[in-house]
Each structure stands twice: as structure tokens, then as C-alpha cells.
Design a protein around this motif. Structure first.
Motif, PDB file in Angstrom:
ATOM      1  N   ILE A 171       0.762  -1.116   0.164  1.00  0.00           N
ATOM      2  CA  ILE A 171      -0.175   0.016   0.148  1.00  0.00           C
ATOM      3  C   ILE A 171       0.641   1.308  -0.031  1.00  0.00           C
ATOM      4  N   ASP A 172       2.082   1.136   0.685  1.00  0.00           N
ATOM      5  CA  ASP A 172       3.036   2.190   0.952  1.00  0.00           C
ATOM      6  C   ASP A 172       3.368   2.879  -0.633  1.00  0.00           C
ATOM      7  N   LYS A 173       2.978   1.828  -1.412  1.00  0.00           N
ATOM      8  CA  LYS A 173       3.963   2.222  -3.008  1.00  0.00           C
ATOM      9  C   LYS A 173       2.891   2.770  -3.836  1.00  0.00           C
ATOM     10  N   LEU A 174       1.571   2.945  -3.398  1.00  0.00           N
ATOM     11  CA  LEU A 174       0.557   3.692  -4.221  1.00  0.00           C
ATOM     12  C   LEU A 174       0.808   4.882  -4.988  1.00  0.00           C
ATOM     13  N   ASP A 175       1.268   5.849  -4.229  1.00  0.00           N
ATOM     14  CA  ASP A 175       1.809   6.895  -4.638  1.00  0.00           C
ATOM     15  C   ASP A 175       2.663   6.763  -6.082  1.00  0.00           C
ATOM     16  N   LYS A 176       3.433   5.787  -5.990  1.00  0.00           N
ATOM     17  CA  LYS A 176       4.786   5.715  -7.010  1.00  0.00           C
ATOM     18  C   LYS A 176       4.081   4.757  -7.990  1.00  0.00           C
ATOM     19  N   VAL A 177       3.464   3.718  -7.714  1.00  0.00           N
ATOM     20  CA  VAL A 177       3.146   2.602  -8.767  1.00  0.00           C
ATOM     21  C   VAL A 177       1.797   2.620  -9.052  1.00  0.00           C
ATOM     22  N   GLY A 178       0.971   3.309  -8.576  1.00  0.00           N
ATOM     23  CA  GLY A 178      -0.651   3.199  -8.767  1.00  0.00           C
ATOM     24  C   GLY A 178      -1.309   1.980  -8.296  1.00  0.00           C
ATOM     25  N   GLU A 179      -2.475   2.079  -8.718  1.00  0.00           N
ATOM     26  CA  GLU A 179      -3.265   0.716  -8.265  1.00  0.00           C
ATOM     27  C   GLU A 179      -2.963  -0.279  -8.829  1.00  0.00           C
ATOM     28  N   SER A 180      -2.587  -0.576  -9.954  1.00  0.00           N
ATOM     29  CA  SER A 180      -2.175  -1.646 -10.877  1.00  0.00           C
ATOM     30  C   SER A 180      -0.878  -2.117 -10.192  1.00  0.00           C
ATOM     31  N   GLY A 181      -0.176  -1.158  -9.856  1.00  0.00           N
ATOM     32  CA  GLY A 181       1.355  -1.707  -9.264  1.00  0.00           C
ATOM     33  C   GLY A 181       1.011  -2.197  -7.943  1.00  0.00           C
ATOM     34  N   VAL A 182       0.290  -1.750  -7.169  1.00  0.00           N
ATOM     35  CA  VAL A 182      -0.170  -2.299  -6.183  1.00  0.00           C
ATOM     36  C   VAL A 182      -0.593  -3.689  -5.916  1.00  0.00           C
ATOM     37  N   LYS A 183      -1.354  -3.858  -6.936  1.00  0.00           N
ATOM     38  CA  LYS A 183      -2.155  -5.075  -6.901  1.00  0.00           C
ATOM     39  C   LYS A 183      -1.157  -6.127  -7.552  1.00  0.00           C
ATOM     40  N   LYS A 184      -0.205  -5.698  -8.423  1.00  0.00           N
ATOM     41  CA  LYS A 184       0.868  -6.678  -8.756  1.00  0.00           C
ATOM     42  C   LYS A 184       1.600  -7.075  -7.652  1.00  0.00           C
ATOM     43  N   GLU A 185       2.013  -6.109  -6.811  1.00  0.00           N
ATOM     44  CA  GLU A 185       2.698  -6.327  -5.595  1.00  0.00           C
ATOM     45  C   GLU A 185       2.051  -7.295  -4.651  1.00  0.00           C
ATOM     46  N   LEU A 186       0.808  -7.137  -4.459  1.00  0.00           N
ATOM     47  CA  LEU A 186      -0.055  -7.858  -3.365  1.00  0.00           C
ATOM     48  C   LEU A 186      -0.008  -9.279  -3.968  1.00  0.00           C
ATOM     49  N   LEU A 187      -0.280  -9.452  -5.266  1.00  0.00           N
ATOM     50  CA  LEU A 187      -0.152 -10.620  -5.650  1.00  0.00           C
ATOM     51  C   LEU A 187       1.092 -11.447  -5.715  1.00  0.00           C
ATOM     52  N   GLU A 188       2.092 -10.731  -5.993  1.00  0.00           N
ATOM     53  CA  GLU A 188       3.530 -11.057  -5.806  1.00  0.00           C
ATOM     54  C   GLU A 188       3.897 -11.658  -4.420  1.00  0.00           C
ATOM     55  N   ARG A 189       3.206 -11.009  -3.444  1.00  0.00           N
ATOM     56  CA  ARG A 189       3.274 -11.461  -2.111  1.00  0.00           C
ATOM     57  C   ARG A 189       2.335 -12.360  -1.602  1.00  0.00           C
ATOM     58  N   GLU A 190       1.730 -12.894  -2.570  1.00  0.00           N
ATOM     59  CA  GLU A 190       0.856 -14.223  -2.490  1.00  0.00           C
ATOM     60  C   GLU A 190      -0.470 -13.796  -1.834  1.00  0.00           C
ATOM     61  N   LEU A 191      -1.091 -12.733  -2.158  1.00  0.00           N
ATOM     62  CA  LEU A 191      -2.485 -12.582  -1.496  1.00  0.00           C
ATOM     63  C   LEU A 191      -3.402 -12.889  -2.688  1.00  0.00           C
ATOM     64  N   THR A 204      -3.521  21.422   5.645  1.00  0.00           N
ATOM     65  CA  THR A 204      -4.737  20.416   5.807  1.00  0.00           C
ATOM     66  C   THR A 204      -4.288  19.173   6.356  1.00  0.00           C
ATOM     67  N   ILE A 205      -5.139  18.590   7.083  1.00  0.00           N
ATOM     68  CA  ILE A 205      -5.191  17.371   7.880  1.00  0.00           C
ATOM     69  C   ILE A 205      -5.903  16.377   6.756  1.00  0.00           C
ATOM     70  N   ASP A 206      -5.127  15.526   6.149  1.00  0.00           N
ATOM     71  CA  ASP A 206      -5.811  14.310   5.221  1.00  0.00           C
ATOM     72  C   ASP A 206      -5.774  13.124   5.978  1.00  0.00           C
ATOM     73  N   PHE A 207      -6.966  12.548   6.200  1.00  0.00           N
ATOM     74  CA  PHE A 207      -6.949  11.267   6.582  1.00  0.00           C
ATOM     75  C   PHE A 207      -6.735  10.412   5.475  1.00  0.00           C
ATOM     76  N   ASP A 208      -5.538   9.780   5.310  1.00  0.00           N
ATOM     77  CA  ASP A 208      -5.203   8.988   4.155  1.00  0.00           C
ATOM     78  C   ASP A 208      -5.178   7.720   4.278  1.00  0.00           C
ATOM     79  N   LEU A 209      -6.527   7.178   3.425  1.00  0.00           N
ATOM     80  CA  LEU A 209      -6.384   5.598   3.798  1.00  0.00           C
ATOM     81  C   LEU A 209      -5.432   4.645   3.304  1.00  0.00           C
ATOM     82  N   THR A 210      -4.638   5.215   2.384  1.00  0.00           N
ATOM     83  CA  THR A 210      -3.307   4.618   1.873  1.00  0.00           C
ATOM     84  C   THR A 210      -1.888   4.710   2.415  1.00  0.00           C
ATOM     85  N   LEU A 211      -1.960   5.521   3.496  1.00  0.00           N
ATOM     86  CA  LEU A 211      -0.766   5.837   4.086  1.00  0.00           C
ATOM     87  C   LEU A 211      -0.370   4.522   4.995  1.00  0.00           C
ATOM     88  N   ALA A 212       0.926   4.349   4.937  1.00  0.00           N
ATOM     89  CA  ALA A 212       1.204   2.798   5.556  1.00  0.00           C
ATOM     90  C   ALA A 212       2.447   3.091   6.209  1.00  0.00           C
TER      91      ALA A 212
END
Length: 452
Positions: A205-225, A283-291
Motif C-alpha cells: 500500500i505504501d507504494k500506491l503513490d509511486k506505482v499506482g493501483e495496478s502496481g499495488v495489485k501486482k505487488e500484492l499478488l507477488e506477495r501471495e495475496l 490541511t489534515i488528510d486522513f489518508d487511507l493509503t498511508l502505511a
RNA sequence: GUGGUUAUAGCUCAGUUGGUUAGAGCACCAGAUUGUGGUUCUGGGGGUCGUGGGUUCAAAUCCCAUUAGCCACCCCA
């Protein structure tokens, strides 16, 4: 020509014009820390290697700079064929890798003297044997404030104000303080039935900024989710809305997750405390993607980004339970933040936010005419200094052109000339180096003028 | 640890298909201006072209090796 000298890779020299700006940044942060009741400590540049190893993961251990033992260090070495085992035998000391672990060590060693909750700030260099690259160095400064020995979320709310005040004082206008809670991340993991994959989920999740949604999904799958879990996770973290809407949204999702519910409750409390603290600019930004990658955070986590320049996070922080546990004192909770001085420097440079006053050199430089004039000049110099005016005299009876050039380079606001003519009249030539205007004044008049 | 790229004056960089004594800007020193800086003009000093080897009549330029810097990935601030 002799071989050109150099400095180690990833280290830097700071010339005066850079140091003046750096000190401005550090002084600003320091003054805010103090105002909120934090006290300074320093710890040695080197720690015993055993204090540091095992605290930063395998990757981190590799990056610790070790210090070779003195004397015949090979005599005691047993494992000459295994670098991994040899290192602790020939290097008992190492340079500090961050400020948090030495702080934990400090707290444990001084636990009987410390007045808990202990609020300390620490501004010192740390060293990492990383490959340097843009914005990353082998020696850099950290600027931490932590409080240890309290679970109160008042500190969490205060840290938001500290970020806000310090960054505003530095001149930043548009920045977001991102906040979340590790327990919420735990909630995600539980909600998708993958709580044992918690760390993998955080890293991805921490990488969302950098790699986007598809990148995060790829990473999650690689980590056997499982794919279904990954999709569900992505759907959760990409929910858009106000901070309150996000909390309400997650509340439903976390009905069966104790950890998730706790996280939401904590977030609400932090927001409620902070609401009472006035004059908020960012601004305070409750960031659901912050990890945040760091494994030791267990509660609130922070990250600050500026929206005025393209740059990674300029501040970070969070709450950690049981930091001192590894040193034999369990049960102490802490929360802390850090300012990324080097990145803030780059941001302020890019936005041209360093006030000219930051660069001010000396106030007065006295011209050296030698002889009797010099003797009087030295007396005047002493009077200026006693009056609190920063001043110096050119050391040699050099050509005036050279002396004025020096004054100019040194950013002297004024020059003061006491030559034979001035000696006889008692009126000295004070020259404003910016406007170029010059007038003959008595010492009293000069002091009055410069004290303005 | 993996990949890319660069290395020429104190600094930033030019340098053509290999061809006289390797250039510029900035910086430095001096003069124009013997009690006045920033601007301008003139002059000057400073480089065995990262290092080692090779090809060639001839190498900053081509080839090989080596070292160092920078950038990206991993990780992190």
C-alpha cells in the motif's frame, strides 16, 4: 599537483551560505519543539554495535557503518572466512543509524532519573551505508521529537500543530499532513481475512503513490495475496470522501475487526483533540493509503507532503508500543515525529523562501588604515561589540579596493572608515553598503544608528 | 546487491571524420581608479584531458582494463 582531496561518497561540505540557511531551518524547528515542552538531548555518534543490530531488519543491519576496533583487532577474530560473523568480532562500535534506537537505549539507561512522560527532541547526524542518490546521503541530519511513557492521544494532536507551526514559520503555505493509524491497516488485513499478511500489505500500500493501483495489485499478488482479497483491499483504500466520510465508511467495514474499530476510535479522538487547537494552516488528510514502511509503528502514523513542489514526504512519524522492550524495559509507549531537513532545504530553495535576512553577514566592517588610525579603530571596534553589534576589522592595511571588496563579499551592512581626517574631527565615515551612502558621525551617533 | 551514465583549469562545461601550442564563461591576481565595494574594460596566472595499458606517423578523441562521481531500482529520510 598533489592529488586532489575529496570527501567520502554521500557526504557533503556545507559552506557558510548553506549553513546559514540550514541553521535557519534547524533553529525554527528547535524553537517550536521547545515551545511545546520538549527538551534537548544528544547521544554519541557511535553506539555499541550490539545496540544497533537487529533493530532495523536485515536490510538495515547491512547499512550500519561499523567502526574498526583499535589495536591488533585480527588477533581476536575467529571467523576470518565469514564476513557476517567476522564483523562483530573486529568492530564493536558503529555509527548511529537513526535517533530513535539510541533514544530508546538512553531511556532505559536513565530510567530512574527521567521524569515520565519524557518529551525530548534531538537534532543530530545519522549515517547509513546506502548507495547515495538524489536527496539521499550517507550522512544526514534527523530532527526528532518523541514522547515516551504516555498513551495519551493529546500528543498525537499536538504533533499536528507542531508540524503546522514549524512548516508555516519556514514559509510553506500549501502542505498536507497525512495521518492514519496502523490499527486501521490491521483492520484492512482482518477485513479481507489476511491478517497474517499485515506487513506485506503495508509495504504494498505504501507504494500506491509511486506505482499506482495496478502496481499495488501486482505487488500484492507477488506477495501471495488472493486476487479477491487484493481487489477488495484496493477498493477500500481508494475510497474518496471527507475525513468523516472515510471514518464512517471504514466503521462499517471493520464491524468484525477489533483492531480496526480501535484505530477508528483513536483517529476520532485525535481529531477531536486537535479541533480545540487553533490557528491551523495546513490541511489534515486522513489518508487511507498511508502505511509507512517502518515496522515498529503500531498506532497513529504521519507523513507530510508539500503541494508546492514535486518532492517525497518532508516529515514522518508515528506511535510505537514497547520501543524500549528490546533493551529490557517493556510497557513504555512512545510517539514521535521527524523533519527531513535536507528535503525541506531543497523545497525552500526551489520556492525561493529563504528570507534575505537569513543570509545577513556581519553588520560593520572597519577599514584598516594602520598606525594611529588602527589603534583608534580597535577601540571603536570594541565599543561596537560591547554594544552587541557584530563587527570586525580588516586585518591588514591593504588597498581600499581590496578591503571594500572583502566587506562586500562578507555581506557587511556597513563599513566604517577612521583615517587621519576622521581622527582629527572625531567624526567617522559610516557607509551603508547597500545604498552606497556615506556620512560622518560620532561614535555615539554610530551606535545609535546601528542599534536600530 | 542490480542497471544506466559521466570523468577536460578552483567551478560549470565546449573540443568537428583522430592532425600544429587543448578553449570559453565564472572564480582568482593585477591595472584602468594612490581615501571607497557591487557595473564595465584591459592584461595575467592556472590543465602531463580520472588512472593504467593498447592501436596509430599522430590520441582529450578509437579499443581494453581500472577507479571515482552522478542517476535509477531495492530500501529509506
Amino acid at each position: 599537483m598533489a592529488q586532489k582531496p575529496s570527501i567520502p561518497k554521500g557526504t557533503r561540505d556545507f559552506p557558510p551560505e548553506v549553513m546559514l540557511r540550514r541553521e535557519f531551518i534547524l533553529d525554527t524547528i528547535r524553537s517550536v519543539y521547545k515551545k511545546y515542552g520538549y527538551q534537548p538531548i544528544e547521544t554519541p555518534a557511535m553506539e555499541n554495535l550490539s545496540v544497533l543490530t537487529g533493530k532495523y531488519g536485515d536490510e538495515g543491519d547491512r547499512l550500519i557503518f561499523k567502526i574498526l576496533n583499535s589495536g591488533d583487532f585480527l588477533k581476536k577474530a575467529q571467523h576470518l572466512d565469514d564476513a557476517q560473523k567476522l564483523a562483530p568480532e573486529i568492530a564493536e562500535k558503529a555509527l548511529r543509524y537513526d535517533l530513535t534506537v539510541p533514544f530508546a537505549r538512553f531511556v532505559v539507561m536513565n530510567q530512574n532519573e527521567i521524569n515520565f512522560p519524557f518529551k525530548r527532541y534531538q537534532i543530530q547526524a545519522v549515517w547509513r551505508g546506502d548507495r547515495p542518490q538524489k536527496g539521499r546521503y550517507r550522512e544526514f541530519f534527523q530532527c526528532d521529537a518523541d514522547v515516551v511513557g504516555s498513551d495519551s492521544l493529546i500528543f498525537e494532536a499536538e504533533f499536528i500543530s507542531i508540524y503546522d507551526e514549524a512548516l508555516s514559520k519556514l514559509g510553506l503555505k500549501d502542505f498536507s499532513i497525512r495521518i492514519s493509524n496502523r490499527k486501521i491497516l490491521n483492520g484492512y488485513a482482518e477485513a479481507v481475512g489476511q491478517s497474517e499478511k499485515f506487513q506485506d500489505i503495508c509495504t504494498a500500500i505504501d507504494k500506491l503513490d509511486k506505482v499506482g493501483e495496478s502496481g499495488v495489485k501486482k505487488e500484492l499478488l507477488e506477495r501471495e495475496l488472493p486476487e479477491a482479497a487484493a481487489d477488495q483491499l484496493l477498493q477500500m483504500i481508494t475510497f474518496a470522501g471527507s475525513n468523516d466520510e472515510k471514518l464512517a465508511y471504514l466503521e462499517k467495514l471493520f464491524e468484525k475487526s477489533e483492531s480496526g474499530k480501535k484505530g477508528i476510535a483513536e483517529m476520532r479522538e485525535v481529531f477531536a483533540f486537535h479541533k480545540q487547537m487553533e490557528s491551523f494552516r495546513g490541511t489534515i488528510d486522513f489518508d487511507l493509503t498511508l502505511a509507512r514502511g517502518l515496522t515498529y509503528y503500531t498506532g497513529t502514523i504521519y507523513e507530510v507532503v508539500t503541494n508546492e513542489v514535486q518532492m517525497g514526504s518532508i516529515c514522518g512519524g508515528g506511535r510505537y508500543d514497547n520501543l524500549t522492550g528490546v533493551f529490557g524495559k517493556p510497557g513504555l509507549s512512545g510517539v514521535g515525529i521527524s523533519f527531513g531537513v535536507d528535503r525541506i532545504y531543497d523545497v525552500l530553495m526551489e520556492l525561493n523562501l529563504f528570507d534575505e535576512r537569513v543570509m545577513d553577514g556581519i553588520q560593520v566592517m572597519l577599514i584598516n588604515f594602520g598606525g594611529e588610525s588602527l589603534m583608534t579603530s580597535l577601540k571603536v571596534l570594541s565599543s561596537l561589540r560591547q554594544a552587541g553589534i557584530s563587527s570586525e576589522i580588516y586585518p591588514d592595511e591593504a588597498k581600499l579596493k581590496k578591503q571594500f571588496t572583502y566587506a562586500n563579499r562578507k555581506n557587511a551592512a556597513f563599513t566604517l572608515a577612521i583615517g587621519d581626517d576622521e581622527l582629527s574631527t572625531g567624526k567617522y565615515q559610516l557607509k551603508d553598503m547597500i545604498s552606497g551612502e556615506q556620512q560622518a558621525l560620532s561614535l555615539e551617533e554610530i551606535l545609535a544608528r546601528l542599534k536600530e
